[in-house]
Design a protein around this motif. Structure first.
Motif, mmCIF file in Angstrom:
data_model
loop_
_atom_site.group_PDB
_atom_site.id
_atom_site.type_symbol
_atom_site.label_atom_id
_atom_site.label_comp_id
_atom_site.label_asym_id
_atom_site.label_seq_id
_atom_site.Cartn_x
_atom_site.Cartn_y
_atom_site.Cartn_z
ATOM 1 N N GLU A 1 29.441 13.903 54.062
ATOM 2 C CA GLU A 1 30.297 14.498 55.337
ATOM 3 C C GLU A 1 31.171 15.684 55.007
ATOM 4 O O GLU A 1 31.796 15.986 53.969
ATOM 5 C CB GLU A 1 31.216 13.265 55.606
ATOM 6 C CG GLU A 1 31.884 13.434 57.032
ATOM 7 C CD GLU A 1 32.957 12.422 57.612
ATOM 8 O OE1 GLU A 1 33.809 12.442 58.564
ATOM 9 O OE2 GLU A 1 32.835 11.055 57.044
ATOM 10 N N VAL A 2 31.188 16.376 55.996
ATOM 11 C CA VAL A 2 31.913 17.816 55.871
ATOM 12 C C VAL A 2 32.921 17.717 57.017
ATOM 13 O O VAL A 2 32.287 17.586 58.036
ATOM 14 C CB VAL A 2 31.245 19.116 55.865
ATOM 15 C CG1 VAL A 2 32.238 20.339 55.927
ATOM 16 C CG2 VAL A 2 30.359 18.973 54.539
ATOM 17 N N GLU B 1 36.670 26.688 52.181
ATOM 18 C CA GLU B 1 38.044 26.441 51.883
ATOM 19 C C GLU B 1 38.535 26.023 52.848
ATOM 20 O O GLU B 1 38.480 26.341 54.118
ATOM 21 C CB GLU B 1 38.830 27.989 51.323
ATOM 22 C CG GLU B 1 40.004 27.710 50.780
ATOM 23 C CD GLU B 1 40.744 28.799 50.226
ATOM 24 O OE1 GLU B 1 41.125 28.642 48.904
ATOM 25 O OE2 GLU B 1 40.585 29.907 50.809
ATOM 26 N N GLY B 2 39.357 24.826 52.786
ATOM 27 C CA GLY B 2 40.044 24.082 54.153
ATOM 28 C C GLY B 2 39.287 22.781 54.569
ATOM 29 O O GLY B 2 39.871 22.015 55.254
ATOM 30 N N ALA B 3 37.960 22.772 53.989
ATOM 31 C CA ALA B 3 37.436 21.649 54.526
ATOM 32 C C ALA B 3 37.581 20.139 53.858
ATOM 33 O O ALA B 3 38.079 20.314 52.703
ATOM 34 C CB ALA B 3 35.713 21.937 54.407
ATOM 35 N N VAL C 1 39.251 17.659 49.076
ATOM 36 C CA VAL C 1 39.997 18.627 50.063
ATOM 37 C C VAL C 1 39.783 20.130 49.159
ATOM 38 O O VAL C 1 40.220 20.201 48.180
ATOM 39 C CB VAL C 1 41.521 18.427 50.584
ATOM 40 C CG1 VAL C 1 41.941 19.376 51.397
ATOM 41 C CG2 VAL C 1 41.744 17.152 50.982
ATOM 42 N N ILE C 2 39.073 20.840 49.966
ATOM 43 C CA ILE C 2 38.851 22.266 49.220
ATOM 44 C C ILE C 2 40.066 23.058 49.593
ATOM 45 O O ILE C 2 40.073 23.388 50.671
ATOM 46 C CB ILE C 2 37.232 22.809 49.896
ATOM 47 C CG1 ILE C 2 36.234 21.917 49.655
ATOM 48 C CG2 ILE C 2 37.094 24.099 48.945
ATOM 49 C CD1 ILE C 2 36.118 21.536 48.363
ATOM 50 N N ALA C 3 40.818 23.052 48.602
ATOM 51 C CA ALA C 3 42.071 23.835 48.732
ATOM 52 C C ALA C 3 42.471 24.418 47.395
ATOM 53 O O ALA C 3 42.470 25.463 46.722
ATOM 54 C CB ALA C 3 42.966 22.993 49.394
ATOM 55 N N MET D 1 46.836 27.838 54.801
ATOM 56 C CA MET D 1 45.323 27.444 54.952
ATOM 57 C C MET D 1 45.289 26.978 56.351
ATOM 58 O O MET D 1 46.075 26.463 57.075
ATOM 59 C CB MET D 1 45.012 26.490 54.093
ATOM 60 C CG MET D 1 44.832 27.080 52.775
ATOM 61 S SD MET D 1 43.982 25.609 51.704
ATOM 62 C CE MET D 1 42.400 26.411 51.426
ATOM 63 N N ASP D 2 44.156 27.031 56.656
ATOM 64 C CA ASP D 2 43.369 26.441 58.020
ATOM 65 C C ASP D 2 42.803 25.202 57.619
ATOM 66 O O ASP D 2 41.751 25.248 57.176
ATOM 67 C CB ASP D 2 42.777 27.549 58.650
ATOM 68 C CG ASP D 2 41.955 26.791 60.005
ATOM 69 O OD1 ASP D 2 42.681 25.647 60.592
ATOM 70 O OD2 ASP D 2 41.071 27.349 60.653
ATOM 71 N N PHE D 3 43.103 24.028 58.125
ATOM 72 C CA PHE D 3 42.738 22.965 57.801
ATOM 73 C C PHE D 3 42.260 22.092 59.073
ATOM 74 O O PHE D 3 42.062 21.141 59.524
ATOM 75 C CB PHE D 3 43.763 21.539 57.244
ATOM 76 C CG PHE D 3 44.146 22.091 55.883
ATOM 77 C CD1 PHE D 3 43.220 21.656 54.888
ATOM 78 C CD2 PHE D 3 45.299 22.646 55.653
ATOM 79 C CE1 PHE D 3 43.598 22.089 53.438
ATOM 80 C CE2 PHE D 3 45.799 22.947 54.263
ATOM 81 C CZ PHE D 3 44.878 22.600 53.296
ATOM 82 N N GLY D 4 41.288 23.097 59.790
ATOM 83 C CA GLY D 4 40.467 22.788 61.023
ATOM 84 C C GLY D 4 39.347 22.054 60.630
ATOM 85 O O GLY D 4 39.110 21.539 59.670
ATOM 86 N N ALA D 5 38.520 21.685 61.848
ATOM 87 C CA ALA D 5 37.231 20.979 61.441
ATOM 88 C C ALA D 5 36.282 22.113 60.905
ATOM 89 O O ALA D 5 36.292 23.328 61.545
ATOM 90 C CB ALA D 5 36.936 20.622 62.889
#
Length: 144
Positions: A142-143, A82-84, A94-96, A72-76
């Motif tokens: 917040e996201v 997914e990953g946010a 955490v959406i994962a 997964m990419d947990f960037g901004a």
């Protein structure tokens, strides 16, 4: 097999092969002791198999989750995907993958899978958007 069934099976097996006071229980082939030993071994093997199965499923589930997390990419993020990381109603998600509560950098969080019903409501939304879930109106704070 549940514990009650195991106990009932063992009790039934035990009463079937319980030797009378004057019978030998040496375990010699063909003796009642040998039969009891064989039944005890079989019951133990069945119990071990029944106990192992949920652990095996859990191991596979955790392996699948770890594999997914590592890819997964947990960037901004500016929208829920997914990953946010999403702050909703004072809680952080955490959406994962689905998890229980955990603490990360001093913040209590919980993992949410994209298969969960709440994700269907959150998908694509942005900070300050509102969703309705389980009869409640919730605002996405917040996201990230």
């Amino acid at each position: 097999m549940d514990q009650g069934k195991v106990i009932a099976a063992r009790t039934a097996a035990s009463s079937f092969v319980t030797p009378r006071a004057n019978e030998a229980t040496s375990g010699a082939p063909g003796s009642i002791g040998a039969s009891r030993s064989k039944i005890d071994e079989q019951a133990q093997a069945e119990l071990a198999s029944d106990l192992f199965e949920p652990f095996d499923d859990t191991v596979h589930s955790h392996s699948d989750k770890l594999e997914k997390l590592s890819a997964m990419d947990f960037g901004a993020y500016s929208k829920v995907e997914e990953g946010a990381v999403v702050k909703l109603d004072g809680r952080t998600f955490v959406i994962a993958v689905s998890t229980g509560k955990f603490v990360c950098e001093g913040n209590e969080m919980m993992g949410v899978s994209i298969q969960e019903p709440i994700y269907a409501e959150l998908d694509g939304k942005r900070a300050s958007d509102a969703i309705s879930f389980n009869g409640k109106e919730l605002v996405i704070e917040e996201v990230a």
